[in-house]
Write a protein that holds these residues in place. Sequence first.
Motif, short mmCIF file in Angstrom:
data_model
loop_
_atom_site.label_atom_id
_atom_site.label_comp_id
_atom_site.label_asym_id
_atom_site.label_seq_id
_atom_site.Cartn_x
_atom_site.Cartn_y
_atom_site.Cartn_z
N TYR A 103 -5.53 8.42 -8.93
CA TYR A 103 -4.44 7.43 -8.87
C TYR A 103 -4.55 6.44 -10.02
N SER B 221 0.83 -1.20 0.00
CA SER B 221 0.00 0.00 0.00
C SER B 221 0.87 1.25 0.00
N ALA B 222 1.90 1.22 0.86
CA ALA B 222 2.75 2.40 1.00
C ALA B 222 3.58 2.65 -0.26
N SER C 190 -0.90 -0.51 -4.36
CA SER C 190 -1.44 0.63 -3.61
C SER C 190 -2.90 0.84 -3.92
N PHE D 107 1.37 10.93 2.20
CA PHE D 107 0.97 10.28 0.95
C PHE D 107 1.70 8.94 0.80
N THR D 108 3.00 8.97 1.00
CA THR D 108 3.78 7.77 0.73
C THR D 108 3.49 6.67 1.75
N LEU D 109 3.16 7.05 2.98
CA LEU D 109 2.84 6.00 3.96
C LEU D 109 1.35 5.65 3.93
N SER D 110 0.63 6.17 2.96
CA SER D 110 -0.82 5.96 2.84
C SER D 110 -1.55 6.36 4.12
N SER E 267 -5.32 -1.13 -1.96
CA SER E 267 -5.56 -0.72 -0.57
C SER E 267 -6.55 0.43 -0.50
N MET E 268 -6.62 1.22 -1.56
CA MET E 268 -7.58 2.33 -1.56
C MET E 268 -8.99 1.83 -1.88
N LEU F 169 -8.91 9.81 -3.90
CA LEU F 169 -7.54 9.35 -4.15
C LEU F 169 -7.45 8.40 -5.32
N GLY G 90 4.35 2.98 -3.83
CA GLY G 90 3.49 3.15 -5.00
C GLY G 90 3.95 4.33 -5.82
N LEU G 91 3.01 4.94 -6.50
CA LEU G 91 3.35 6.10 -7.32
C LEU G 91 3.94 7.20 -6.45
N GLY G 92 3.56 7.20 -5.19
CA GLY G 92 4.10 8.18 -4.26
C GLY G 92 5.62 8.12 -4.20
N ASN G 93 6.17 6.91 -4.22
CA ASN G 93 7.62 6.77 -4.12
C ASN G 93 8.31 7.04 -5.45
N1 ILE Z 1 1.09 5.20 -0.49
C1 ILE Z 1 0.71 5.03 -1.84
C2 ILE Z 1 1.72 5.69 -2.73
O1 ILE Z 1 2.67 6.22 -2.25
C3 ILE Z 1 -0.69 5.51 -2.08
C4 ILE Z 1 -0.91 6.89 -1.61
C5 ILE Z 1 -1.67 4.58 -1.48
C6 ILE Z 1 -2.25 7.25 -1.18
O2 ILE Z 1 1.62 5.65 -3.91
#
Ligand code: ILE
Length: 466
Positions: free
Chosen positions: A102, A19-20, A324, A227-230, A327-328, A98, A22-25
Motif C-alpha cells: 500500500y 481507513s475505509a 488508510s 478491501f474497501t471497508l478495511s 489505520s494499518m 497490506l 483509500g486507494l481501494g476506492n
Molecule cells: N480500506 C482501505 C482502502 O480501501 C485500505 C484497505 C485500508 C486495506 O484503500
Amino acid sequence: MTRETWATRIGFILAAVGSAVGLGNIWRFPWVAAENGGSAFLAVYLGIVLLVGVPGLLGEFVIGRRANRSPAGALRSLSGSNVWGAWGLFYVVTAIALISFYSVVGGWILRYFVESSLALAGTGPTYFANPGQYFGGVSAGLDAVGFHVLFLALTAIIVLAGVRRGIELGTKVMMPAVLVLLVGLAVWAGTQSGAADAYAFYLRFDAATVRENFFGVLGPAAGQALFTLSLGAGTMVTYASYVDEDRSLAFDGTTIALLNTAVGVLAGLVVFPLLFSLGISPGETGTGAGALFVGLAGAFSQLPGGVLIATAFFAVVTLAALSSSISMLEIPVAFLVDEYGVERRTAVAGVGSVVAVTGSVCALDPAIFGFVAGTLVDILLTAGLTGFLVFVGWVMGRDALDEFRSGAGGVATALSTPWLFAVGALLPVFLVFTLLTTFGMDARLGFWPTVATAAALAVVIFAGVR
Ligand code: ILE
C-alpha cells in the motif's frame, strides 16, 4: 498508563471512514469494476457491501470494543485460549503485508502530487509530457523505494502522535477535504466529452447482464468489498477498541459503510468520464496496476485546466491513502503497545523499519508486488474476516449480542439476533465459498451445498443463543 479513546463520536466515524476510503476506492475500485464489466460489477458489489460488509464491519467492532485491545490481544483475552491468541498474530502479519504494498502505491501517488504541484507552480511539467513512459520511471528502482519510504514516514508521524492528536485530528482534517474535492472533481468530469458514455458503462443497470455474470464477478466483488471497508485485517477491531460503550455500533457502522460507498461511487464518476473522454475504454486499459495512472495522467495532460485538476486529484488520493495507511500501521503498533507495554515511539520506529524493508521489496519487484496486491491480499482478508466472524458467532455468542446492543437504539437491537446468525453462519460460509472460487472451484457446483451448510450452522447457533 490509561488507554486512549476517541475524543468525539464524529472523530471515530471519520477515522473509520478515513481507513475505509483509500486507494481501494479510487485506484482499485475503478480498475476492478472495469475488468468485470462496469455496471454488472457495481450491482453485485453494492449488494455484498450491504449484506456482507456492514454485518462484517459490526463483527469487528464488537470484538474491538468488548476487548479494548487490538486483534491479537482481543482474541486471546476474550476467549482465554492461546490458539485464538496465535491466530491473532495472523492479523499482525496481514497488516504488515497490506501496508507493504500500500505504501508503495502511496509513494507513486505522492510523487504525482508533488510533480503536479510543481507543474502548477510553473516548474516543468514532467509527466504531462509523456505519461506512459513517466509511470515506468515512477514505479521502478530507487525512485519507487524513495517515495515509498517518504509516504511511510508521513504515516508514521501521524501514528506517532497517538489516537487523539494524530489519527483523530488528522482524519478530521483530511476526510472533509477529500469529500469536497472529490465532489468538485466529479462535477468537472461530468462536463467532459466522454461523460455520457462513461455513465452508461458504469451506471446502467441491466438485470440480464448481472444474472449472466453473477458467479464470475462474485469473487472479485467480495474481495473488493472487504478491501474497501478495511475488513479482515483488524483495522476496524483496533479502531473500535478506542470507542466508548454508549455509542451505537450499528448506527456508526452503517454510516461508515454508506460514506465509504458514496466515495467509491463518486471516484468512479471522476475516473470513468476522464478515461472515456480520451477514448480509452476502461475494460481495455489492461490489468496492470499502473493502467489507471497512465490513463488519468494522459487525460490531465490533454484536457483544459488539466494541471490544476491533476493537483487537486492527486491531493485527494494522497490524503485518502494516508488516512488508510495509518489505520494499518496502527495494528502492529497497538499490538506491541497493548501486549508488551512497548512505548508508542519505539513501536512505531520498529514496525516502520520492518515495513520500510518489506515495502522496498514490493517496490523493486513487480512480480512480488502483483502477487501481494492481488491474490495474497484477497486471500488474507477473506480468511481474516472469516476468522473474526467465526469468533463472534461461536466464541463470543451472547456476549457479542450484549456488546452489539450496548448503546444501540430499538431498530438495531431488534436486528441483533438475525445479525448474529448472519455473522456466525451465513457470512463465514459465503466467504469460504468465494475463497474456493478464487482457487478455481466451479461456483455453480458449489452453490447449493454452500447454502445448505450455512442454513445448518444457523440452526445450531439459534439453538445455542435461544
Ligand atoms: N480500506 C482501505 C482502502 O480501501 C485500505 C484497505 C485500508 C486495506 O484503500
